[in-house]
Motif scaffolding. Structure first.
Motif, short mmCIF file in Angstrom:
data_model
loop_
_atom_site.label_atom_id
_atom_site.label_comp_id
_atom_site.label_asym_id
_atom_site.label_seq_id
_atom_site.Cartn_x
_atom_site.Cartn_y
_atom_site.Cartn_z
N ILE A 60 0.82 -1.22 0.00
CA ILE A 60 0.00 0.00 0.00
C ILE A 60 0.85 1.26 0.00
O ILE A 60 0.53 2.24 -0.66
CB ILE A 60 -0.97 -0.01 1.20
CG1 ILE A 60 -1.87 -1.25 1.12
CG2 ILE A 60 -1.83 1.26 1.21
CD1 ILE A 60 -2.80 -1.42 2.29
N PHE A 64 1.28 4.87 4.55
CA PHE A 64 0.25 4.07 5.19
C PHE A 64 0.85 3.24 6.32
O PHE A 64 0.28 3.14 7.41
CB PHE A 64 -0.40 3.14 4.16
CG PHE A 64 -1.49 2.26 4.72
CD1 PHE A 64 -2.78 2.74 4.85
CD2 PHE A 64 -1.23 0.96 5.11
CE1 PHE A 64 -3.79 1.94 5.37
CE2 PHE A 64 -2.22 0.15 5.64
CZ PHE A 64 -3.50 0.65 5.76
N SER A 68 0.08 3.66 10.28
CA SER A 68 -0.46 2.48 10.97
C SER A 68 0.39 2.13 12.18
O SER A 68 -0.15 1.72 13.22
CB SER A 68 -0.52 1.29 10.00
OG SER A 68 -1.42 1.56 8.94
N LEU A 112 -8.68 4.94 9.72
CA LEU A 112 -8.77 4.64 8.29
C LEU A 112 -8.98 5.90 7.46
O LEU A 112 -8.43 6.05 6.37
CB LEU A 112 -9.91 3.65 8.03
CG LEU A 112 -9.66 2.20 8.42
CD1 LEU A 112 -10.95 1.40 8.35
CD2 LEU A 112 -8.60 1.58 7.52
N ALA A 117 -4.23 2.38 9.67
CA ALA A 117 -5.12 1.37 10.23
C ALA A 117 -4.64 1.00 11.62
O ALA A 117 -3.45 1.12 11.93
CB ALA A 117 -5.16 0.14 9.34
N ASP A 122 -7.39 -4.83 9.18
CA ASP A 122 -7.79 -3.63 8.45
C ASP A 122 -6.87 -3.41 7.24
O ASP A 122 -7.33 -3.05 6.16
CB ASP A 122 -7.72 -2.41 9.36
CG ASP A 122 -8.75 -2.47 10.48
OD1 ASP A 122 -9.55 -3.43 10.49
OD2 ASP A 122 -8.76 -1.56 11.32
N VAL A 126 -7.96 -3.24 3.40
CA VAL A 126 -7.67 -2.11 2.52
C VAL A 126 -7.01 -2.60 1.24
O VAL A 126 -7.33 -2.15 0.13
CB VAL A 126 -6.78 -1.07 3.24
CG1 VAL A 126 -6.28 -0.03 2.25
CG2 VAL A 126 -7.55 -0.39 4.36
N SER A 129 -9.58 -4.48 -0.87
CA SER A 129 -10.60 -3.60 -1.44
C SER A 129 -10.13 -2.97 -2.75
O SER A 129 -10.95 -2.53 -3.56
CB SER A 129 -10.97 -2.50 -0.44
OG SER A 129 -9.90 -1.59 -0.26
N ARG A 130 -8.81 -2.94 -2.96
CA ARG A 130 -8.28 -2.41 -4.22
C ARG A 130 -8.40 -3.43 -5.36
O ARG A 130 -8.32 -3.06 -6.53
CB ARG A 130 -6.80 -2.03 -4.05
CG ARG A 130 -6.58 -0.89 -3.06
CD ARG A 130 -5.13 -0.48 -3.03
NE ARG A 130 -4.94 0.73 -2.25
CZ ARG A 130 -3.81 1.44 -2.21
NH1 ARG A 130 -2.78 1.03 -2.92
NH2 ARG A 130 -3.72 2.52 -1.48
N THR A 136 -14.12 -1.49 2.23
CA THR A 136 -13.20 -1.86 3.30
C THR A 136 -13.94 -2.45 4.50
O THR A 136 -13.55 -3.48 5.05
CB THR A 136 -12.39 -0.63 3.75
OG1 THR A 136 -11.69 -0.09 2.63
CG2 THR A 136 -11.38 -1.01 4.82
N GLU A 178 -15.82 7.02 7.74
CA GLU A 178 -15.05 7.13 6.49
C GLU A 178 -15.75 8.04 5.48
O GLU A 178 -15.11 8.86 4.82
CB GLU A 178 -14.88 5.75 5.85
CG GLU A 178 -13.75 4.93 6.41
CD GLU A 178 -13.49 3.70 5.57
OE1 GLU A 178 -12.45 3.69 4.87
OE2 GLU A 178 -14.31 2.78 5.59
#
Length: 270
Positions: A60, A64, A68, A112, A117, A122, A126, A129-130, A136, A178
């Motif tokens: 990611i 990120f 996190s 998020l 995260a 999480d 994420v 989800s891509r 998410t 979100e």
């Protein structure tokens, strides 16, 4: 990130854990591990999240992963600092799941929303989800089903069910944090009166719109498809306008997570 971590820690230590209800994800596994081996919860949260932070860094991005690490460290430290805070709810399973879910959902959603995260699950969500057509929060809930099976070995079936309910509530709060409470909607309209429709939307709602030229696959007839973004409060007014001008118009409506730039800010209509 730090505020989100401490909010989540408070939800765990003051609501869920004292009532034998677990969180999901790596935090849930850490709670189970803490019960099994007697190590501090914060230490296990930090250790078990290491491979997921590395995953976040590789897949990611650096920022990120850094955010996190800050969030997870805050969560771990928060559980240690708040280990003996007073329990705000005891016994009432409904209140425990609702209040606990809201608190941890708000904390995780805050993290998020700000680029990081608080939990390894999480990060995995994420990343997935891509690549998958799911949000998410939906992926987080799905992955946690496996965690709750492990939770049942410590807190029993009832504890696992309550944990699942609490996390379901948390996932919905994450979604709200979100995307925001108000949100926006996109209307796509194919009508025989496109110019009149756009003019009426502009006059009554103060919203601009765009045209796309589309063609019917059967009739091969060309149409002007109207695209207009509104906020949720204007939804009923928009439907009223469409019905008034062309009640046979073809309309599709999409939820919009975020709107930036352009001329989305409406003008005054009075």
């Amino acid at each position: 990130m730090i505020i989100g971590g401490f909010i989540t820690a408070y939800g765990l230590e003051s609501v869920l854990i004292p009532n034998n209800v677990s969180d999901g994800g790596v935090t849930g596994l850490s709670i189970v591990g803490s019960q099994w081996v007697g190590l501090p919860l914060g230490l296990l949260i930090a250790i078990l999240n290491i491979p997921f932070v590395f995953l976040g860094y590789k897949q990611i991005g650096k920022s990120f992963a850094i955010y996190s690490v800050i969030g997870i460290a805050s969560l771990a430290a928060g559980t240690m600092l708040m280990h003996h805070v007073p329990t705000i709810i005891e016994g009432d399973t409904l209140l425990v799941t609702v209040v606990g879910g809201i608190i941890i959902g708000f904390g995780m959603g805050l993290a998020l929303r700000n680029g990081g995260a608080l939990d390894g699950i999480d990060m995995l969500a994420v990343l997935l989800s891509r690549k998958l057509p799911f949000g998410t929060s939906d992926l987080i809930l799905f992955l946690n089903l496996f965690v709750f099976i492990v939770v049942s070995t410590v807190f029993g079936l009832k504890g696992a069910i309550l944990s699942a309910i609490a996390y379901f509530i948390a996932s919905k709060v994450i979604h709200i944090v979100e995307e925001g409470l108000s949100g926006s909607k996109t209307f796509k309209i194919i009508t025989s009166e496109p110019e009149l429709m756009v003019e009426t939307i502009r006059d009554r709602l103060g919203r601009s719109a765009t045209y796309n030229l589309v063609q019917g696959s059967y009739s091969h007839e060309q149409f002007k498809e109207i695209t207009c973004v509104i906020n949720r409060l204007e939804d009923s007014k928009m439907k009223e306008i469409i019905h008034e001008i062309d009640d046979s118009a073809f309309v599709t409506v999409y939820d919009v997570a975020e709107v930036r730039g352009g001329s989305f800010k409406k003008r005054n209509i009075h």
